[in-house]
Design a protein around this motif. Structure first.
Motif, PDB file in Angstrom:
ATOM      1  N   ALA A  49       0.832  -1.204   0.000  1.00  0.00           N
ATOM      2  CA  ALA A  49       0.000   0.000   0.000  1.00  0.00           C
ATOM      3  C   ALA A  49       0.867   1.254   0.000  1.00  0.00           C
ATOM      4  CB  ALA A  49      -0.937  -0.002   1.196  1.00  0.00           C
ATOM      5  N   ARG A  50       1.921   1.249   0.802  1.00  0.00           N
ATOM      6  CA  ARG A  50       2.832   2.410   0.843  1.00  0.00           C
ATOM      7  C   ARG A  50       3.504   2.615  -0.507  1.00  0.00           C
ATOM      8  NH1 ARG A  50       5.737   1.497   6.711  1.00  0.00           N
ATOM      9  NH2 ARG A  50       4.156   2.577   7.958  1.00  0.00           N
ATOM     10  N   ASN A  51       3.912   1.519  -1.148  1.00  0.00           N
ATOM     11  CA  ASN A  51       4.529   1.636  -2.471  1.00  0.00           C
ATOM     12  C   ASN A  51       3.546   2.222  -3.484  1.00  0.00           C
ATOM     13  OD1 ASN A  51       7.059   0.695  -1.707  1.00  0.00           O
ATOM     14  ND2 ASN A  51       6.552  -1.432  -2.148  1.00  0.00           N
ATOM     15  N   LEU A  52       2.282   1.777  -3.415  1.00  0.00           N
ATOM     16  CA  LEU A  52       1.265   2.330  -4.312  1.00  0.00           C
ATOM     17  C   LEU A  52       1.058   3.822  -4.043  1.00  0.00           C
ATOM     18  CD1 LEU A  52      -1.296  -0.601  -4.299  1.00  0.00           C
ATOM     19  CD2 LEU A  52      -0.160   0.348  -6.334  1.00  0.00           C
ATOM     20  N   GLU A  53       1.073   4.203  -2.769  1.00  0.00           N
ATOM     21  CA  GLU A  53       0.929   5.620  -2.438  1.00  0.00           C
ATOM     22  C   GLU A  53       2.111   6.424  -2.968  1.00  0.00           C
ATOM     23  OE1 GLU A  53      -0.923   7.008   1.326  1.00  0.00           O
ATOM     24  OE2 GLU A  53      -0.759   4.879   1.876  1.00  0.00           O
ATOM     25  N   LEU A  54       3.300   5.865  -2.837  1.00  0.00           N
ATOM     26  CA  LEU A  54       4.490   6.548  -3.360  1.00  0.00           C
ATOM     27  C   LEU A  54       4.372   6.735  -4.868  1.00  0.00           C
ATOM     28  CD1 LEU A  54       7.273   7.766  -2.962  1.00  0.00           C
ATOM     29  CD2 LEU A  54       8.232   5.467  -3.083  1.00  0.00           C
ATOM     30  N   LEU A  55       3.919   5.694  -5.566  1.00  0.00           N
ATOM     31  CA  LEU A  55       3.711   5.806  -7.015  1.00  0.00           C
ATOM     32  C   LEU A  55       2.622   6.843  -7.324  1.00  0.00           C
ATOM     33  CD1 LEU A  55       3.903   2.028  -7.998  1.00  0.00           C
ATOM     34  CD2 LEU A  55       5.606   3.817  -8.487  1.00  0.00           C
ATOM     35  N   GLY A  56       1.602   6.904  -6.477  1.00  0.00           N
ATOM     36  CA  GLY A  56       0.556   7.908  -6.649  1.00  0.00           C
ATOM     37  C   GLY A  56       1.100   9.315  -6.475  1.00  0.00           C
ATOM     38  N   VAL A  57       1.948   9.499  -5.483  1.00  0.00           N
ATOM     39  CA  VAL A  57       2.585  10.805  -5.256  1.00  0.00           C
ATOM     40  C   VAL A  57       3.425  11.181  -6.479  1.00  0.00           C
ATOM     41  CG1 VAL A  57       4.346  12.009  -3.887  1.00  0.00           C
ATOM     42  CG2 VAL A  57       2.572  10.667  -2.733  1.00  0.00           C
ATOM     43  N   GLN A  58       4.180  10.217  -6.987  1.00  0.00           N
ATOM     44  CA  GLN A  58       5.020  10.490  -8.160  1.00  0.00           C
ATOM     45  C   GLN A  58       4.157  10.849  -9.371  1.00  0.00           C
ATOM     46  OE1 GLN A  58       7.283   6.854  -8.256  1.00  0.00           O
ATOM     47  NE2 GLN A  58       8.782   7.601  -6.788  1.00  0.00           N
ATOM     48  N   SER A  59       3.019  10.186  -9.527  1.00  0.00           N
ATOM     49  CA  SER A  59       2.115  10.507 -10.636  1.00  0.00           C
ATOM     50  C   SER A  59       1.573  11.925 -10.485  1.00  0.00           C
ATOM     51  CB  SER A  59       0.948   9.510 -10.686  1.00  0.00           C
ATOM     52  OG  SER A  59       1.413   8.224 -10.972  1.00  0.00           O
TER      53      SER A  59
END
Length: 185
Positions: A49-59
């Protein structure tokens, strides 16, 4: 979990009127509080979930709020009782102009966090900004007050801005300084 730099950039994107660097809320005590809230989740799902959030932040940083929303939504699917992804998705929804969806996510983040911790404080500030833009200054003041009581410097500044006496004092001070600079003939 995002890095300090990611958080600062995302904060600047979502809060263009906030002073840069008002991310001091991510101090050691708050990070410990966040870790305590996250310890109830399975480690493997939390990491994903944290990795997905990080990818979301990058997007979001790269100007792609649609992909950011998708990634935050996937993080929510993994851990639907974790406030952080709702708060992040709310910010991306706000960028897309979906104020109703953003408010729903912020309310859910507040429900899950109890209005405490980093996610709770950020949700209070974000909801306060939306409520202020919608003309509901009393509700906005309440959210800013709750966030300010937990140490949000930005919320404290918003309370000053919303204080009519502070505005009157600022105007009087400006007029006085202007008269000192350009005396009456």
């Amino acid at each position: 979990m995002s890095t300090q730099n990611d958080a600062a950039v995302l904060h600047a994107l979502f809060n263009p009127n906030a002073p840069f660097g008002d991310i001091s809320e991510r101090n050691e005590e708050n990070l410990q509080e966040e870790a305590n809230q996250d310890c109830k989740f399975p480690a493997d799902l939390l990491e994903e979930a944290r990795n997905l959030e990080l990818l979301g932040v990058q997007s979001a940083e790269s100007g792609d709020p649609n992909t950011a929303v998708e990634r935050f939504s996937k993080a929510i699917e993994l851990l639907p009782d974790r406030a952080s992804a709702y708060n992040n998705r709310a910010q991306a929804l706000r960028l897309q102009g979906d104020i109703t969806g953003a408010l729903e996510d912020l309310n859910r983040a507040l429900e899950l966090s109890g209005g405490k911790g980093v996610a709770g404080r950020q949700a209070l500030v974000q909801r306060g900004l939306i409520l202020r833009l919608k003309g509901n200054e009393e509700a906005a003041k309440n959210d800013f007050l709750l966030a300010a009581n937990q140490g949000s410097e930005f919320a404290k500044q918003q309370l000053v801005v919303l204080n009519p006496y502070a505005a009157l004092c600022n105007r009087m001070l400006r007029d006085m300084i202007q008269k000192l600079c350009v005396p009456d003939p």
